[in-house]
Enzyme design. Structure first.
Site: not given
Length: 536
Positions: A318, A323, A326, A365, A376, A385, A389
């Protein structure tokens, strides 16, 4: 005219008027009496939570393993005492959410003691009454909401109605009032696997008999209880003594023992260094610094995966420009990957570890405390975030590689169109190995010191000579030795000894007579006072 001419014009109600004419609180009736209520998720026979629920046509719920033996023995409904046909029982299908709570599979509303719960008699599916009323009764579509099977309005069984709770009054149950229950022999027989078999042919019976002869129950391995030492002992106790004192189930414990601190907790307290490694990808190398001193559990999970080759040949599945990217999923689907402990582990948040800047390494997660193996790397600051995370590292080399990875085009599902793969990892600094080696050396020293203090095996213990007791007299105190001499004060001619003989003052030692020589002035008259004790 009279005294009570304005009696009807009073601006208040008397107690008699309130209780007899205008309503008010009445005495406890059958509808409003207080009673001990059975929870809706419990069997009406065992009063325990059910596992295989069945219900009668009137909505009384039982457990399969309890109602069948009861009907075989008594043959009547344990609640009403009326005859009950086992074929009339309906198998119920309850649904649970992720938290393990019973809920409606259509509205997802959690059932509680105030919810109106119904079941469909033809399918056994359990719903909330709101779902059945809205989607079946009002629309006149009498089909099961899950299986689409047709049913009649009479097939709707009410399991719980908050306005009518008489069926949950435990004191009114027939088996409770008449003290009816299965005997212990029946309960013991139910543990036998052949109890639920209707019939056995001779071949099966012979095979089972031979099996029982040869079968030996495997021995349960004894759990090794870890002993508390000076290194892993906590400053608080296990609480077993107080727990056994206040509990009727816990085994009695009379000695307090120090609680044992988990080994990982002791290890993580000693971590004072950072970890360093290099991830090898088909686009280049990424140099990473791990914050092992601040989030030790998360960093250990990542380090061990890198050292064992768990990330070898895995893809970054991903990527979202501006951004993050991952990876860490062996299945490359975004839903796989386990931690080194085989289960998700808790989040670790620190106020100074935030998603600020480019190249921040963080855990992906599946929700709170749902960390596995996926991670990531950010392409920019992601402050939203934080505290969602766990940040456990940062990129210290290979920013150009990260830029080339970000420029790879992606599909509509954010999957890179060009494969970005990790071929392996090289660990340069692992602070956990150093701590493990230190703890291992300390444990060996402790064992060596303990071995030196203990006597050698087979060495005889020093024997204490025991002398036989000597009898000095008869009666009470026969083992107490006789008093050899009694010292007498001057001026006393004789004192009876312990054996009844008289001893004279001339037998006393000279030293004692000198020490205890009183003054003549004090002993001259009985009425004289001691004064200032200058004569002693």
């Amino acid at each position: 005219m009279g005294k009570k001419q304005h009696q009807k014009d009073k601006m208040y109600l008397t107690c008699t008027e309130w209780t007899t004419i205008y309503g008010g609180k009445k005495a406890n009736t059958k509808e409003h009496k207080m009673f001990r209520r059975l929870p809706f998720h419990s069997c009406s026979l065992t009063l325990q939570p059910f596992e295989h629920p069945l219900c009668t046509p009137d909505g009384t719920v039982f457990d399969l393993t309890s109602i069948v033996p009861y009907l075989q023995k008594f043959g009547h409904n344990p609640i009403t005492g009326e005859p009950l046909d086992p074929k009339s029982l309906v198998k119920l299908t309850y649904h649970k959410n992720k938290e393990g709570q019973y809920h409606c599979p259509v509205t997802y509303k959690v059932f509680n003691e105030n919810a109106r719960i119904v079941a469909i008699g033809t399918t056994g599916n359990v719903y909330s009454y709101e779902a059945v009323e809205t989607l079946n009764l009002k629309t006149r579509n009498l089909r099961d909401l899950l299986t689409d099977e047709p049913f009649k309005k009479s097939d709707i069984i009410t399991l719980q109605d908050p306005s009518d709770l008489e069926k949950f009054d435990i004191s009114s149950y027939h088996h409770i009032r008449h003290n009816l229950s299965l005997e212990e022999d029946d309960q013991a027989a139910r543990k036998d696997p052949t109890y639920y078999l209707r019939s056995l042919n001779p071949e099966t019976r012979a095979a089972l008999a031979e099996f029982y002869k040869e079968y030996k129950e495997p021995e349960k391995p004894k759990e090794k209880k870890e002993k508390a030492t000076s290194r892993n002992a906590a400053h608080y106790s296990t609480g077993a003594v107080s727990g056994s004192f206040t509990s009727t189930v816990a085994p009695p414990v009379t000695e307090n023992e120090a609680a044992i601190i988990d080994r990982d907790t002791l290890r993580y307290k000693r971590i004072k260094k950072k970890g360093y490694l290099r991830l090898h990808t088909n686009f280049g190398d990424l140099n990473i610094e791990l914050h092992c001193d601040m989030v030790p559990k998360t960093c250990e999970n990542f380090l061990v995966h890198c050292k064992t080759g768990y990330y070898n040949n895995t893809e970054f599945h991903r990527s979202i420009r501006n951004f993050m990217i991952q990876g860490g999923d062996p299945t490359s689907t975004g839903v796989g990957g386990d931690s080194i402990w085989g289960k998700p582990f808790a989040d670790e948040f620190k106020p100074n570890l935030v998603h600020k800047g480019r190249g921040v390494l963080s855990m992906a997660n599946s929700g709170p405390n749902g960390n596995g193996s996926q991670f990531f790397i950010t392409f920019r600051s992601c402050q939203h975030l934080d505290r969602k995370h766990s940040v456990f590292g940062r990129l210290v080399g290979g920013m150009d590689v990260l830029t080339r990875m970000e420029q790879v085009p992606t599909s509509d599902k954010d999957k890179p169109l060009e494969t970005i793969k990790m071929s392996g990892a090289t660990v340069f600094m692992d602070p956990y190995e150093e701590v493990d080696e230190e703890m291992r050396e300390e444990e060996e020293k402790d064992k060596a010191m303990a071995a030196q203090k203990q006597p050698g095996k087979g060495a005889p213990l020093p024997h204490k000579e025991t002398s036989e007791l000597k009898v000095h007299r008869s009666g009470v105190g026969k083992y107490i030795p006789k008093q050899q001499k009694q010292h007498l004060l001057p001026g006393k001619e004789a004192v009876a000894g312990a054996s009844g003989t008289k001893r004279h003052a001339t037998d006393q030692p000279e030293k004692l007579s000198k020490k205890l020589k009183p003054s003549t002035s004090s002993s001259a008259s009985a009425s004289s006072s001691f004064g200032n004790f200058s004569g002693w």
